[in-house]
Scaffold this motif. Structure first.
Motif: not given
Lengths: 325, 287
Positions: B147-159, B225-230
Motif C-alpha cells: 500500500r505504501v508503494i502504491i500511495i507513493i506512486i499515486a502521489l508522485t503522479v499528483v506532484i 486514510s480518512l477515506l479508507g484507502v491509506g
C-alpha cells in the motif's frame, strides 16, 4: 480584424482547449480501469454458464479495446447514462439517480463555504490592509498564515469534538435535508462548513489584503481622502471593487480544491454527498461508478474554470489587454 | 546552510527545528525504546497525556500514541519525501525541457499537465490508489508495505504536474534572457545551456515549492486514510488520524496528538516554503 471577432476567436480557442482537456482527463480515468491488477471480468461478470458470461461481457463492453471501451463510456455519458453499480446477482443499479441525490448536497456545502468565507474575509482583508504594518495586522496575518496551512480535516476533528461533543451545540454527525426543517439543516451543516471555511478565509483574506494595500496607494484614493470622504466610504466604495478581482477569480478557481476537500469532510461528518458516494464506490469496488464520478468532477472543474477565465476577461479589461499582448 | 538558518525569522527557525526533529525521529526513532505501535495495552484505553508507560497517552484501542507518532513519522515522511523528490525530479525535468524546446513537445507536455491538474489532486490520488490497491480477493486486503508503494506512486503522479508547470513557467522567463541568447549564439549545445544556465536559475523557484509539496503530500496521506484507502492497517500519521476520527465521539482527548503533529508539520513545511520564496524575491529584486 475588429475587436469583437478577436474576442470571439479568443473564446473559441479557449473552448477548444477545454474540450481537449476534458477528453484527455476522461480518457485518462477510463484507461485507469485497464491498470486494475484484477481483470474487470473477474470483478463484474458473475454468470456461471458460458452464454450468460458472454452476454454480460458484451453488455459491459468488456470485450472492447481500451479506446473503444472509452468511446462506449463517452457515448453513454453524454446521453446521461453514467454507468451502473454491478452486483454479484448481475443486477445493474444505475449511477445517475444516486448522483442526482448526492451532488446537490456537496454543491450546497461548497456554496455555503464560499458564502461564509467571503462574508468573513472581505471585511477582514480590508481591515488588515488598512491597518497594514501595525500590530493588529501582524497578529491577524500570522494567525491566518497558520490557519491556511492547517489541513481542513484537522479543523473538522477539532470542531466536531469541541462544538459537537463537548459543548453539543451542533450535531457532530449526520445531515438533515432542508426539506426536513431548514434550521436543523443549517445546524447539521455548521461544523462541516466551518471546517472548510477556516482555511479558505485565511487564503482569501491574504489575497484581498495584498490587493487593497496596492489600491490604497493609488492617487484617486488620496484624492477621495482629500475631498473629505469618510474612511468607510472610501474603503467600501472606491477601494473594494478594483481590489476584488483577484479575490473573486481565486474564489471561483478554488471550487475544485473545495470539492476535493468536501470528500474528506463528508466522510468525517457522515454527510451523504458525492464524497460519501465515492467512498462507497471504492469500498464496494464499483469502478464504473468511480470512473463517472471522477469524470464529472473533472468536467465540472474544467468548464467552471473556463467560464471564470472568459468572464474575468470581460469584467476586467486590464487582464484582456495582458493576454492579448 | 548555517548562513541560511541565521537569516530565518523566529517562526522559520522553529519550523526548521521541527522538521529536523521529525526527520530524525523517522530515521532514528526505532532506537528509542517504545512499546510496539501495533500492540494494544489492555490496561490503558484512551489514557491521557503522561500516563504511566504512555508519555502521550493511548487511543481508544489502547495503542501507544508516542510510539505511533515516532514510527508513523517513518512511513509518512518516507511517502512525502520520496513522492515529492521523485515527482519533483520528473516534473521539473519534463517542464524545463518542454519550455526550452517549445513547439509541439511543449504543447503536448503542457496539455498533459493541464489534464492531470483538471482533476483535483485529492480526487486524482484517491482514484489512483483505489484502482492500484485492488486485491484479487476482497477478504484479503493488500499488505501495508505494498500500500505504501502504491500511495507513493499515486502521489508522485499528483506532484509531477504541479512541479512541472512551475518549472516550465520559470524556464520560460529565463530562455530569452541575454546570457542564454548569448550562449546560444556562441554555439553552446542545448544540453549544456540547460544544465549550466537554465537549471541553476530555475532551481530556487522549485525549492520553495518542494516544501509546500511535502505539506500537500502529508495532508493527502491523511485524507486518503480518512477515506479508507491509506495505510489503514499500518503505522502512519494518516492511519492514526483515521483511527481517532472514528473514535472522537467517545475518546476526544486521544485525537489531539496526531492532529497536532500533522498540523505542525504542514505549518512548518509552508513556513519554510514561504521563507525560501521570500529569499527568491529578494534575489530577483537585486538583479
Amino acid at each position: 480584424m475588429n475587436s469583437l471577432t478577436f474576442k470571439f476567436i479568443a473564446v473559441l480557442r479557449r473552448v477548444a482547449q477545454i474540450v481537449v482537456v476534458i477528453v484527455g482527463s476522461t480518457l485518462f480515468v477510463s484507461l485507469l480501469l485497464q491498470l486494475l491488477p484484477v481483470g474487470l471480468e473477474d470483478l463484474y461478470v458473475f454468470a456461471l454458464d458460458e452464454a450468460g458470461r458472454q452476454e454480460q461481457i458484451r453488455l459491459l463492453h468488456l470485450d472492447a479495446n481500451p479506446v473503444m471501451f472509452y468511446l462506449y463510456w463517452l457515448g453513454d455519458f453524454v446521453r446521461g447514462d453514467f454507468g451502473s453499480y454491478v452486483y454479484p446477482t448481475g443486477v445493474l443499479d444505475p449511477v445517475a439517480p444516486r448522483l442526482g441525490a448526492a451532488l446537490p448536497i456537496s454543491l450546497r456545502l461548497v456554496v455555503y463555504v464560499q458564502i461564509v468565507a467571503l462574508a468573513i474575509s472581505i471585511p477582514l482583508g480590508i481591515f488588515t490592509a488598512y491597518r497594514s504594518g501595525r500590530r493588529s495586522d501582524k497578529v491577524i496575518s500570522y494567525g491566518l498564515f497558520t490557519a491556511a496551512s492547517i489541513p481542513n480535516f484537522v479543523f473538522a476533528l477539532l470542531l466536531a469534538s469541541f462544538f459537537g461533543v463537548s459543548l453539543a451545540w451542533f450535531p457532530p454527525l449526520g445531515y438533515t435535508a432542508p426539506g426536513d426543517g431548514f434550521v436543523e439543516h443549517l445546524r447539521s451543516m455548521a461544523l462541516p462548513v466551518m471546517a472548510l471555511a477556516i482555511p479558505t478565509v485565511a487564503t482569501y483574506t491574504r489575497l484581498l489584503r495584498t490587493d487593497v494595500i496596492a489600491t490604497l496607494r493609488e492617487d484617486y484614493v488620496t484624492m477621495a481622502a482629500s475631498k473629505g470622504l469618510s474612511n468607510r466610504r472610501i474603503l467600501f466604495t472606491h477601494v473594494l471593487r478594483p481590489s476584488s478581482v483577484t479575490l473573486f477569480t481565486s474564489a471561483a478557481l478554488n471550487m475544485g480544491a473545495l470539492i476535493g476537500g468536501t470528500l474528506v469532510i463528508e466522510q468525517i461528518f457522515s454527510i451523504p454527498g458525492l464524497g460519501s458516494e465515492i467512498g462507497l464506490a471504492i469500498f464496494s469496488r464499483q469502478y464504473f461508478a468511480l470512473q463517472s464520478y471522477v469524470a464529472i468532477i473533472a468536467i465540472g472543474y474544467v468548464v467552471f474554470n473556463g467560464i471564470v477565465d472568459v468572464a474575468v476577461g470581460f469584467v476586467d479589461p486590464r487582464s484582456r489587454e495582458r493576454s492579448n499582448a | 546552510m548555517r548562513n541560511l538558518f541565521a537569516q530565518m525569522n523566529l517562526l522559520s527557525k522553529l519550523s526548521a527545528v521541527w522538521m529536523a526533529l521529525m526527520t530524525a525521529l523517522a530515521v532514528f526513532g526505532w532506537l528509542i525504546p517504545l512499546p510496539d505501535p501495533r500492540e494494544y495495552d489492555p490496561e490503558a484505553s484512551a489514557a491521557g497525556l503522561f500516563s504511566p508507560g504512555h508519555l502521550l497517552g493511548t487511543d481508544a484501542g489502547g495503542y501507544d500514541l508516542l510510539s505511533n507518532v515516532v514510527n508513523g513519522a517513518r512511513t509518512s515522511l518516507l511517502i512525502a519525501f520520496i513522492s515529492v523528490g521523485f515527482g519533483g525530479l520528473v516534473g521539473s525535468a519534463v517542464g524545463i525541457i518542454a519550455a526550452y524546446r517549445r513547439g509541439r513537445l511543449d504543447y503536448v507536455v503542457s496539455t498533459g499537465f493541464n489534464i492531470l491538474l483538471s482533476i483535483p489532486n485529492l480526487v486524482l490520488g484517491l482514484a489512483l490508489v483505489a484502482v492500484l490497491a485492488t486485491s484479487s480477493d476482497p477478504s484479503v486486503p493488500i499488505a501495508s508495505n505494498r500500500r505504501v508503494i502504491i500511495i507513493i506512486i499515486a502521489l508522485t503522479v499528483v506532484i509531477i504536474p504541479i512541479l512541472g508547470r512551475i518549472a516550465r513557467g520559470a524556464t520560460l522567463t529565463w530562455i530569452n534572457r541575454e546570457f542564454v541568447v548569448a550562449a546560444r549564439s556562441m554555439g553552446m549545445r542545448d544540453k549544456d545551456i540547460i544544465v549550466r544556465h537554465i537549471v541553476p536559475n530555475v532551481l530556487p523557484a522549485i525549492y520553495s515549492v518542494l516544501f509546500l509539496a511535502v505539506g500537500v503530500v502529508i495532508v493527502a496521506e491523511g485524507a486518503l486514510s480518512l477515506l479508507g484507502v491509506g495505510v489503514v492497517d499500518g503505522v502512519s500519521w494518516g492511519a492514526m488520524i483515521a483511527r481517532v476520527a472514528g473514535e472522537f465521539t467517545y475518546a476526544p482527548q486521544s485525537m489531539y496528538v496526531p492532529v497536532v503533529v500533522v498540523a505542525l508539520t504542514v505549518i512548518a513545511c509552508n513556513q519554510l516554503g514561504d521563507f525560501l520564496r521570500g529569499r527568491l524575491d529578494l534575489r530577483e529584486g537585486r538583479i
